[in-house]
Design an enzyme around this catalytic site. Sequence first.
Site, short mmCIF file in Angstrom:
data_model
loop_
_atom_site.label_atom_id
_atom_site.label_comp_id
_atom_site.label_asym_id
_atom_site.label_seq_id
_atom_site.Cartn_x
_atom_site.Cartn_y
_atom_site.Cartn_z
N CYS A 40 41.32 2.33 1.34
CA CYS A 40 40.56 2.95 2.37
C CYS A 40 41.43 3.77 3.17
O CYS A 40 42.52 4.23 2.75
CB CYS A 40 39.69 1.85 2.92
SG CYS A 40 40.84 0.72 3.96
N PHE A 41 41.04 3.93 4.46
CA PHE A 41 42.05 4.83 5.28
C PHE A 41 43.13 4.20 5.61
O PHE A 41 44.04 5.02 5.12
CB PHE A 41 41.01 5.10 6.61
CG PHE A 41 41.74 5.90 7.66
CD1 PHE A 41 42.10 7.17 7.41
CD2 PHE A 41 42.42 5.54 8.78
CE1 PHE A 41 42.84 8.12 8.02
CE2 PHE A 41 43.07 6.24 9.57
CZ PHE A 41 43.36 7.71 9.16
#
Length: 373
Positions: free
Chosen positions: A101-102
């Site tokens: 994810c980020f």
Amino acid sequence: MLKTRQDLPLIDDLQALFLRDVPLLDVRAPVEFHEGAFPTAQNYPLMDDADRVAIGTRYKQQGQDAAIALGLQRVSGEVKAQRVAAWEQFAREHPDGVLYCFRGGLRSRISQQWLFEQTGLHYPRVKGGYKAMRRFLLNQLETLPATLQPVVLSGRTGSGKTRFLQTLQRTVDLEGLANHRGSAFGGQPTPQPSQISFENALAIQLLRALQTQSALLFEDESRMIGSLHLPETFFTRLREAPLVLMQVADAERVEISYQEYVVDTSAAFTALHHGDVERGFAAFSGYLLGSLDKIQRRLGGVRYQAVLKMMQQALAIQARDGTTQAHYDWVRLILLDYYDPMYDYQISKKQERLVFSGSPAEVRDYLSSVGIV
């Protein structure tokens, strides 16, 4: 807080991910993916854009626990099943892949846990996520140019430089990465990547290429390739590099430019519209006329009107019977009367860097002699 049922694998060797072309499962929202991604990444989000906005708003208003609760509510039931199914398909098709994810935080941990719970798959996630991977590649763009020994291939517009580069191994195709041929008529039917995606792809290409040899060949580019710009440290290195000039006869250059600007691009627009010739032609016409408009001021009023008339006549003939030979007229004028004077001026300022000049065959022999083959 959500807790994993067991320790699931975590990857922190970022260089190996990029050197090995590891398939990447990006679980960020689509808007994040479009802003910047990696060449081997596919986007199967945990949350869609609407989810991300709603959960982000809840986080700001009520805190993390309330945001997590809303997320689990929005991504549940059939929605959750569909998203896990997409991850499972990716994981089974790419058993050597990883997910992220980020920041490598909650979203990737949830995705990894759900995938394990529903399928039993122990799929690794990237420590630090996209942010760590992006930071790693930005660092490469700053440090790798110092180890690079670039040679720059120059030549008049239409000399076939990109085609020539594609026959060699020790090269990085900047125009290919930018999805643009670099000139006013260099746009492609498909859009350019984002600036961030372009930088990511460039850093990965340099990282791989420089594993075995520091000498690499690049095409002579301006700072801008379409709407994208070359990173400053890298561009500065190219601007100082030895220059090799490939000389090609004007008639051959006209033929190459006609093939690329007209034949290939027209066919590409038709293919983009699933073989619909009429829609493809309409898009191709808009592309040509729009490209000409971009250089109207530089052409000047009289020359612009002359090219516009030739182009409109060629498009009318193409619309009537499908032939494209009439396009030769404006291609020749643009090439010899517009691009060539600009190139003569630019190359005059680079004479101190010029180390070799010759035909494509002679250039190939020279490059072989200096270790670029």
